[in-house]
Design a protein around this motif. Structure first.
Motif, short mmCIF file in Angstrom:
data_model
loop_
_atom_site.label_atom_id
_atom_site.label_comp_id
_atom_site.label_asym_id
_atom_site.label_seq_id
_atom_site.Cartn_x
_atom_site.Cartn_y
_atom_site.Cartn_z
N TYR A 130 0.86 -1.19 0.00
CA TYR A 130 0.00 0.00 0.00
C TYR A 130 0.89 1.24 0.00
CZ TYR A 130 -4.07 2.92 0.86
OH TYR A 130 -5.07 3.84 0.73
N ASP A 131 0.53 2.23 -0.80
CA ASP A 131 1.28 3.49 -0.86
C ASP A 131 0.58 4.54 0.01
OD1 ASP A 131 3.27 2.59 -2.61
OD2 ASP A 131 1.98 2.93 -4.34
N SER A 132 1.36 5.22 0.85
CA SER A 132 0.78 6.16 1.79
C SER A 132 1.59 7.45 1.85
CB SER A 132 0.73 5.54 3.20
OG SER A 132 0.17 6.43 4.14
N TYR A 133 0.98 8.49 2.42
CA TYR A 133 1.70 9.71 2.77
C TYR A 133 1.12 10.22 4.08
CZ TYR A 133 -2.27 11.96 0.29
OH TYR A 133 -3.51 12.36 -0.15
N LYS A 158 2.18 9.92 17.12
CA LYS A 158 2.29 8.52 17.53
C LYS A 158 3.76 8.10 17.44
CE LYS A 158 0.23 4.03 16.40
NZ LYS A 158 -0.70 3.36 15.48
N THR A 159 4.28 7.57 18.52
CA THR A 159 5.69 7.23 18.63
C THR A 159 6.15 6.29 17.52
OG1 THR A 159 5.51 7.42 21.03
CG2 THR A 159 7.45 6.30 20.17
N GLY A 160 7.30 6.60 16.92
CA GLY A 160 7.94 5.71 15.97
C GLY A 160 7.34 5.66 14.59
N THR A 161 6.50 6.64 14.24
CA THR A 161 5.82 6.61 12.96
C THR A 161 6.39 7.61 11.96
OG1 THR A 161 4.16 8.20 13.72
CG2 THR A 161 3.67 5.86 14.05
N GLN A 162 6.06 7.40 10.70
CA GLN A 162 6.50 8.31 9.65
C GLN A 162 5.88 9.69 9.83
OE1 GLN A 162 8.90 7.86 7.76
NE2 GLN A 162 8.62 8.58 5.67
N SER A 163 4.64 9.73 10.29
CA SER A 163 3.99 11.03 10.51
C SER A 163 4.66 11.79 11.64
CB SER A 163 2.50 10.84 10.80
OG SER A 163 2.28 9.95 11.87
N ALA A 164 5.15 11.08 12.65
CA ALA A 164 5.89 11.73 13.73
C ALA A 164 7.20 12.30 13.20
CB ALA A 164 6.16 10.74 14.86
N SER A 165 7.84 11.59 12.29
CA SER A 165 9.08 12.08 11.69
C SER A 165 8.82 13.37 10.91
CB SER A 165 9.68 11.02 10.76
OG SER A 165 10.12 9.91 11.49
N TRP A 166 7.69 13.42 10.22
CA TRP A 166 7.35 14.66 9.50
C TRP A 166 7.17 15.81 10.47
CZ3 TRP A 166 1.93 16.48 8.03
CH2 TRP A 166 2.00 17.66 7.26
N ILE A 219 -5.64 19.42 7.95
CA ILE A 219 -5.19 20.81 7.77
C ILE A 219 -3.87 20.92 7.01
CG2 ILE A 219 -6.37 21.59 9.85
CD1 ILE A 219 -3.59 21.60 11.23
N GLY A 220 -3.26 19.79 6.68
CA GLY A 220 -2.00 19.83 5.93
C GLY A 220 -1.53 18.43 5.58
N THR A 221 -0.77 18.31 4.49
CA THR A 221 -0.26 17.02 4.07
C THR A 221 1.18 17.16 3.57
OG1 THR A 221 -1.02 17.29 1.77
CG2 THR A 221 -2.56 16.24 3.31
N ASP A 222 1.87 16.03 3.51
CA ASP A 222 3.15 15.94 2.81
C ASP A 222 3.08 14.71 1.92
OD1 ASP A 222 5.91 14.97 2.24
OD2 ASP A 222 6.46 16.78 3.32
N GLU A 223 2.98 14.92 0.63
CA GLU A 223 2.83 13.83 -0.33
C GLU A 223 4.13 13.51 -1.05
OE1 GLU A 223 -0.63 14.14 -2.85
OE2 GLU A 223 -1.56 15.60 -1.48
N ASP A 224 5.23 14.14 -0.65
CA ASP A 224 6.50 13.97 -1.35
C ASP A 224 7.56 13.33 -0.46
OD1 ASP A 224 5.52 15.21 -3.74
OD2 ASP A 224 5.72 17.14 -2.73
N GLU A 225 8.18 14.15 0.39
CA GLU A 225 9.32 13.67 1.18
C GLU A 225 8.93 12.55 2.14
OE1 GLU A 225 12.81 15.40 4.16
OE2 GLU A 225 11.35 16.77 3.24
N PHE A 226 7.72 12.61 2.69
CA PHE A 226 7.30 11.61 3.67
C PHE A 226 6.23 10.67 3.11
CE2 PHE A 226 9.48 14.74 6.13
CZ PHE A 226 10.14 14.00 7.10
N ALA A 227 6.18 10.55 1.81
CA ALA A 227 5.31 9.56 1.18
C ALA A 227 6.07 8.24 1.10
CB ALA A 227 4.92 10.02 -0.22
N THR A 228 5.55 7.21 1.75
CA THR A 228 6.24 5.93 1.79
C THR A 228 5.25 4.78 1.65
OG1 THR A 228 6.10 5.90 4.20
CG2 THR A 228 8.15 6.72 3.23
N PRO A 229 5.70 3.68 1.08
CA PRO A 229 4.84 2.50 0.99
C PRO A 229 4.86 1.71 2.29
CG PRO A 229 6.94 2.05 -0.06
CD PRO A 229 6.99 3.49 0.36
N TYR A 230 3.81 0.91 2.49
CA TYR A 230 3.74 0.00 3.63
C TYR A 230 4.30 -1.37 3.21
CZ TYR A 230 0.39 3.18 5.91
OH TYR A 230 -0.24 4.25 6.49
N GLY A 231 4.97 -2.03 4.16
CA GLY A 231 5.50 -3.36 3.88
C GLY A 231 5.34 -4.29 5.07
N PHE A 232 5.40 -5.57 4.79
CA PHE A 232 5.40 -6.65 5.77
C PHE A 232 6.87 -6.88 6.13
CE2 PHE A 232 5.57 -11.36 6.41
CZ PHE A 232 4.57 -11.53 7.35
#
Length: 269
Positions: A130-133, A158-166, A219-232
């Motif tokens: 799945y592709d996400s941002y 949320k601790t340890g997440t890509q959204s937290a990194s953003w 209220i805001g998004t990042d669809e470029d630098e922090f757009a990442t796919p999900y993996g198992f």
């Protein structure tokens, strides 16, 4: 970004884990299943322990009927059925799921886990499923309607997440402080009660919540630098046969249309 947590955190959360046993029919007529088991070692007789999050709708959550469901849950079940392997799904929370993997108490993680270069140094990932941002959300109809409105405020992550990194990457630019939570529902509630001005989340998860009437608005998004796919994910160099079966099964359910049906079940309902 770091995806590790202390062993104490894992044991505390794992005590309340919910287990779901998924048993796929072995020895079926699926040629791809036979090829995968032959090429990577027969998985018959082994039950893989797979850790996941607790509340990350629509990928994993408990519905009104008390059933643990979601895109991740259904994709894993479909792949296991296609490939003929057994698994036990343990709902621990994201940090605890990763801790279980790192402490050899789980064989794999499926939890809307973003594939990042930092994580690829520690884990082996499947093909992206799945592709996400990422996005930020505040109370619907409230005073905060943009990232600029977060100046001097506290936000929830949320601790340890890509959204937290953003959020961490832009906190100085927009002048906010970050409060961390273990689960999505906890940070949503913190925003709704006014303790924090906004929360940062993966876009498909927040969009699903907004559509379900969670009281928030993006209220805001990042669809470029922090757009990442999900993996198992598995630990690097371990359970390679499970990754191979996941990839083969994923390709098969994409081709059959079952993958699209699973996603539509949750995102187009």
């Amino acid at each position: 970004m770091s995806a590790s947590v202390s062993r104490r955190t894992f044991l505390g959360i794992a005590g309340g884990a919910v287990s779901v046993l998924g048993l796929a029919a072995c020895g079926g007529n699926n040629a791809a299943s036979d090829d995968a088991n032959t090429a990577s070692g027969d998985a018959d007789g082994k039950t893989y322990l797979v850790a996941t999050d607790t509340t990350f709708a629509p990928f994993e959550f408990t519905n009104e009927a008390g059933e643990f469901v979601g895109i991740d849950v259904d994709i894993l079940a479909a792949i296991a059925a296609d490939q003929g392997f057994a698994y036990e799904l343990n709902s621990l929370g994201f940090d605890a799921a990763v801790a279980a993997l790192e402490s050899n108490q789980a064989d794999a993680v499926i939890a809307g886990m973003s594939i990042t270069p930092e994580r690829e140094e520690k884990y082996d990932f499947s093909d992206a499923y799945y592709d996400s941002y990422v996005c930020a959300a505040a109370v619907d109809g409230g005073d905060v309607t943009s990232l600029e409105g977060l100046a001097g405020q506290k936000v929830a992550c949320k601790t340890g997440t890509q959204s937290a990194s953003w959020a961490e990457s832009i906190k100085d630019q927009y002048g906010f402080e970050i409060t961390y939570f273990d689960t999505s529902d906890m940070m949503y509630q913190d925003v709704l009660t006014g303790n924090t001005a906004a929360c940062f989340e993966d876009y498909p998860v927040m969009a699903y919540g907004v559509a379900q009437g969670n009281g928030l608005s993006i209220i805001g998004t990042d669809e470029d630098e922090f757009a990442t796919p999900y993996g198992f994910a598995v630990m690097k160099g371990k359970n390679s046969e499970l990754i191979e079966m996941f990839n083969t099964g994923l390709a098969n359910i994409r081709e059959s249309g079952e993958y699209d049906e699973i996603v539509a079940k949750y995102l187009e309902a």
